[in-house]
Design a protein around this motif. Structure first.
Motif, PDB file in Angstrom:
ATOM      1  N   TYR A  20      -0.092  10.272 -18.053  1.00 13.70           N
ATOM      2  CA  TYR A  20       0.385   9.639 -16.822  1.00 13.70           C
ATOM      3  C   TYR A  20       1.909   9.498 -16.841  1.00 13.70           C
ATOM      4  O   TYR A  20       2.576   9.759 -15.835  1.00 13.70           O
ATOM      5  CB  TYR A  20      -0.301   8.282 -16.670  1.00 13.70           C
ATOM      6  CG  TYR A  20       0.169   7.451 -15.510  1.00 13.70           C
ATOM      7  CD1 TYR A  20       0.121   7.939 -14.204  1.00 13.70           C
ATOM      8  CD2 TYR A  20       0.670   6.158 -15.719  1.00 13.70           C
ATOM      9  CE1 TYR A  20       0.557   7.164 -13.143  1.00 13.70           C
ATOM     10  CE2 TYR A  20       1.096   5.380 -14.656  1.00 13.70           C
ATOM     11  CZ  TYR A  20       1.053   5.885 -13.374  1.00 13.70           C
ATOM     12  OH  TYR A  20       1.477   5.124 -12.316  1.00 13.70           O
ATOM     13  N   LEU A  40      -2.494  10.447  -9.086  1.00 11.08           N
ATOM     14  CA  LEU A  40      -3.251   9.260  -8.683  1.00 11.08           C
ATOM     15  C   LEU A  40      -4.460   9.054  -9.606  1.00 11.08           C
ATOM     16  O   LEU A  40      -4.752   7.938 -10.037  1.00 11.08           O
ATOM     17  CB  LEU A  40      -3.697   9.398  -7.223  1.00 11.08           C
ATOM     18  CG  LEU A  40      -4.444   8.198  -6.623  1.00 11.08           C
ATOM     19  CD1 LEU A  40      -3.591   6.931  -6.633  1.00 11.08           C
ATOM     20  CD2 LEU A  40      -4.883   8.499  -5.187  1.00 11.08           C
ATOM     21  N   ALA A  51      -2.452  14.139  -6.105  1.00 12.79           N
ATOM     22  CA  ALA A  51      -3.832  13.669  -6.272  1.00 12.79           C
ATOM     23  C   ALA A  51      -4.146  13.555  -7.766  1.00 12.79           C
ATOM     24  O   ALA A  51      -4.813  12.603  -8.197  1.00 12.79           O
ATOM     25  CB  ALA A  51      -4.793  14.624  -5.578  1.00 12.79           C
ATOM     26  N   ASP A 109       0.699   0.314  -9.548  1.00 13.16           N
ATOM     27  CA  ASP A 109       1.227   1.665  -9.317  1.00 13.16           C
ATOM     28  C   ASP A 109       0.402   2.406  -8.270  1.00 13.16           C
ATOM     29  O   ASP A 109       0.921   3.211  -7.503  1.00 13.16           O
ATOM     30  CB  ASP A 109       1.175   2.512 -10.593  1.00 13.16           C
ATOM     31  CG  ASP A 109       2.040   1.952 -11.708  1.00 13.16           C
ATOM     32  OD1 ASP A 109       2.616   0.868 -11.525  1.00 13.16           O
ATOM     33  OD2 ASP A 109       2.111   2.605 -12.759  1.00 13.16           O
ATOM     34  N   MET A 110      -0.914   2.131  -8.282  1.00 11.80           N
ATOM     35  CA  MET A 110      -1.818   2.848  -7.397  1.00 11.80           C
ATOM     36  C   MET A 110      -1.351   2.791  -5.946  1.00 11.80           C
ATOM     37  O   MET A 110      -1.379   3.792  -5.237  1.00 11.80           O
ATOM     38  CB  MET A 110      -3.217   2.243  -7.511  1.00 11.80           C
ATOM     39  CG  MET A 110      -4.223   2.859  -6.564  1.00 11.80           C
ATOM     40  SD  MET A 110      -5.664   1.815  -6.388  1.00 11.80           S
ATOM     41  CE  MET A 110      -6.589   2.363  -7.809  1.00 11.80           C
ATOM     42  N   GLU A 111      -0.877   1.608  -5.544  1.00 10.91           N
ATOM     43  CA  GLU A 111      -0.466   1.458  -4.144  1.00 10.91           C
ATOM     44  C   GLU A 111       0.776   2.274  -3.824  1.00 10.91           C
ATOM     45  O   GLU A 111       0.899   2.847  -2.738  1.00 10.91           O
ATOM     46  CB  GLU A 111      -0.253  -0.020  -3.822  1.00 10.91           C
ATOM     47  CG  GLU A 111      -1.588  -0.719  -3.642  1.00 10.91           C
ATOM     48  CD  GLU A 111      -1.507  -2.219  -3.809  1.00 10.91           C
ATOM     49  OE1 GLU A 111      -0.589  -2.827  -3.233  1.00 10.91           O
ATOM     50  OE2 GLU A 111      -2.364  -2.769  -4.527  1.00 10.91           O
ATOM     51  N   CYS A 161      -3.343   7.742 -12.838  1.00 11.02           N
ATOM     52  CA  CYS A 161      -2.960   6.350 -12.651  1.00 11.02           C
ATOM     53  C   CYS A 161      -4.191   5.450 -12.713  1.00 11.02           C
ATOM     54  O   CYS A 161      -4.203   4.427 -13.398  1.00 11.02           O
ATOM     55  CB  CYS A 161      -2.242   6.205 -11.312  1.00 11.02           C
ATOM     56  SG  CYS A 161      -1.979   4.501 -10.814  1.00 11.02           S
ATOM     57  N   CYS A 162      -5.249   5.845 -12.014  1.00 14.60           N
ATOM     58  CA  CYS A 162      -6.471   5.040 -11.992  1.00 14.60           C
ATOM     59  C   CYS A 162      -7.080   4.937 -13.383  1.00 14.60           C
ATOM     60  O   CYS A 162      -7.656   3.927 -13.742  1.00 14.60           O
ATOM     61  CB  CYS A 162      -7.496   5.641 -11.037  1.00 14.60           C
ATOM     62  SG  CYS A 162      -6.939   5.648  -9.336  1.00 14.60           S
ATOM     63  N   ILE A 200       1.658   5.078  -5.299  1.00 16.38           N
ATOM     64  CA  ILE A 200       1.282   6.490  -5.273  1.00 16.38           C
ATOM     65  C   ILE A 200       0.495   6.823  -4.004  1.00 16.38           C
ATOM     66  O   ILE A 200       0.701   7.867  -3.381  1.00 16.38           O
ATOM     67  CB  ILE A 200       0.485   6.856  -6.544  1.00 16.38           C
ATOM     68  CG1 ILE A 200       1.388   6.647  -7.774  1.00 16.38           C
ATOM     69  CG2 ILE A 200      -0.010   8.293  -6.494  1.00 16.38           C
ATOM     70  CD1 ILE A 200       0.665   6.713  -9.096  1.00 16.38           C
ATOM     71  N   LEU A 201      -0.357   5.902  -3.610  1.00 18.32           N
ATOM     72  CA  LEU A 201      -1.110   6.082  -2.374  1.00 18.32           C
ATOM     73  C   LEU A 201      -0.143   6.148  -1.183  1.00 18.32           C
ATOM     74  O   LEU A 201      -0.320   6.952  -0.261  1.00 18.32           O
ATOM     75  CB  LEU A 201      -2.081   4.912  -2.209  1.00 18.32           C
ATOM     76  CG  LEU A 201      -3.361   5.127  -1.426  1.00 18.32           C
ATOM     77  CD1 LEU A 201      -4.104   6.370  -1.868  1.00 18.32           C
ATOM     78  CD2 LEU A 201      -4.255   3.901  -1.578  1.00 18.32           C
ATOM     79  N   LEU A 254       1.197   9.573  -1.052  1.00 18.46           N
ATOM     80  CA  LEU A 254       0.281  10.534  -0.415  1.00 18.46           C
ATOM     81  C   LEU A 254       0.345  10.411   1.104  1.00 18.46           C
ATOM     82  O   LEU A 254       0.361  11.411   1.822  1.00 18.46           O
ATOM     83  CB  LEU A 254      -1.150  10.308  -0.905  1.00 18.46           C
ATOM     84  CG  LEU A 254      -1.543  11.046  -2.183  1.00 18.46           C
ATOM     85  CD1 LEU A 254      -2.869  10.538  -2.723  1.00 18.46           C
ATOM     86  CD2 LEU A 254      -1.628  12.549  -1.950  1.00 18.46           C
TER      87      LEU A 254
END
Ligand code: HMH
Length: 221
Positions: free
Chosen positions: A128, A62, A59, A73-75, A65-66, A77-78, A81
C-alpha cells in the motif's frame, strides 16, 4: 511541500527530474499561449486513455487500502475515484469541443509503457505504501504543472482554461492529503528499508513516465 516528510525530501533530492516533469515545454507552452493545437489534441486523446488505465490502478490502491490500512484513507481515495469520474466526463466534453474522436484512439499508442507501469503496481505483492506514493506523485505532477499555467503572468488561451481543473486550490488540497498519507505510510515503514526504496523508485518512475507523456504530446505526429 516543506513539511519535513519523506515526500518533500524526495522532491528536493530529485529537484531536476521533478522540474522536468512539472515545467515541461508542453505545459509551459500552455501557460505562455504558444501551445500547438495539434499537440494539445494529441495530449487530450492520449490522456483520456491514460485516465481509463488510471481508474483501474486506483481501484487496486483502494483495495490495498481496505486490506492494509485502518484509517480514514479510504475516504480520500474514494474521493479520488469520484474526481476521476468527473475527469472522464471532462475529457469527453473537451474532445467534442476540439473534434477529437476518442473512439478512434489507439490505447496509449505512443506510450506503451504506461499501462505496463501502472499494471505492475496492481500486483498484491506491491505494498500500500508504494502504491499510495505512486498515486500521490501522479496527481501532484498535474497539479503543479497546471497550477503554474494559472499563476500570475500567464497567457493561457481562454479556450484551454478548463485545464485549470488540476491547478485549482481544491485539487492542491487533495494532493496535500495524499502527500500526508504517503508520508505517514513511509514514516511507519522505516524498519522496512525495501518498501521505502521501492517507493522512491516508483516516485522516479512516475516522473520519467510523466516527462515521456509530455514529450509524446509535444512531438510531431
Ligand atoms: C499522464 N498524469 C497523467 N494524466 C493525468 N490525468 C494525471 C497524471 C492526473 O490525473
Amino acid at each position: 511541500e516543506g513539511d519535513g516528510g519523506t515526500a518533500a525530501a524526495w522532491m528536493a533530492t530529485h529537484r531536476g527530474m521533478y522540474e522536468r516533469a512539472t515545467r515541461h515545454p508542453f505545459t509551459v507552452s500552455i501557460r505562455d499561449g504558444s501551445v500547438d493545437l495539434a499537440a494539445f489534441k494529441r495530449w487530450l486523446g492520449q490522456d483520456y486513455m491514460f485516465v481509463r488505465e488510471f481508474v483501474a490502478f486506483l481501484a487496486s490502491v483502494l483495495l490495498k487500502c481496505c486490506k492494509e490500512s485502518d484509517s480514514s484513507d479510504m475516504e480520500t481515495i474514494l474521493g479520488g475515484l469520484a474526481s476521476l469520474s468527473d475527469e472522464l466526463s471532462w475529457f469527453k466534453k473537451e474532445a467534442a469541443k476540439w473534434s477529437v474522436d476518442l473512439a478512434g484512439i489507439s490505447p496509449l499508442s505512443s506510450t506503451p509503457s504506461v499501462p505496463k507501469f501502472l499494471q505492475s503496481l496492481d500486483d498484491p505483492e506491491i505494498s500500500y505504501s508504494v502504491a499510495i506514493t505512486t498515486f500521490w506523485i501522479i496527481e501532484t505532477v498535474y497539479q503543479d504543472s497546471f497550477a503554474f499555467c494559472i499563476e500570475e503572468g500567464n497567457k493561457t488561451p481562454a479556450e484551454l482554461g478548463t485545464c485549470q481543473r488540476w491547478g485549482s486550490p481544491e485539487f492542491k488540497q487533495y494532493c496535500q492529503s495524499l502527500q500526508r498519507i504517503a508520508d505517514r505510510c513511509l514514516a511507519n515503514a522505516p524498519h522496512d528499508v525495501v518498501v521505502v526504496k521501492r517507493a522512491e523508485e516508483a516516485f522516479l518512475g512516475v516522473l520519467e513516465l510523466e516527462i515521456g507523456f509530455w514529450d509524446m504530446s509535444s512531438s510531431q505526429s
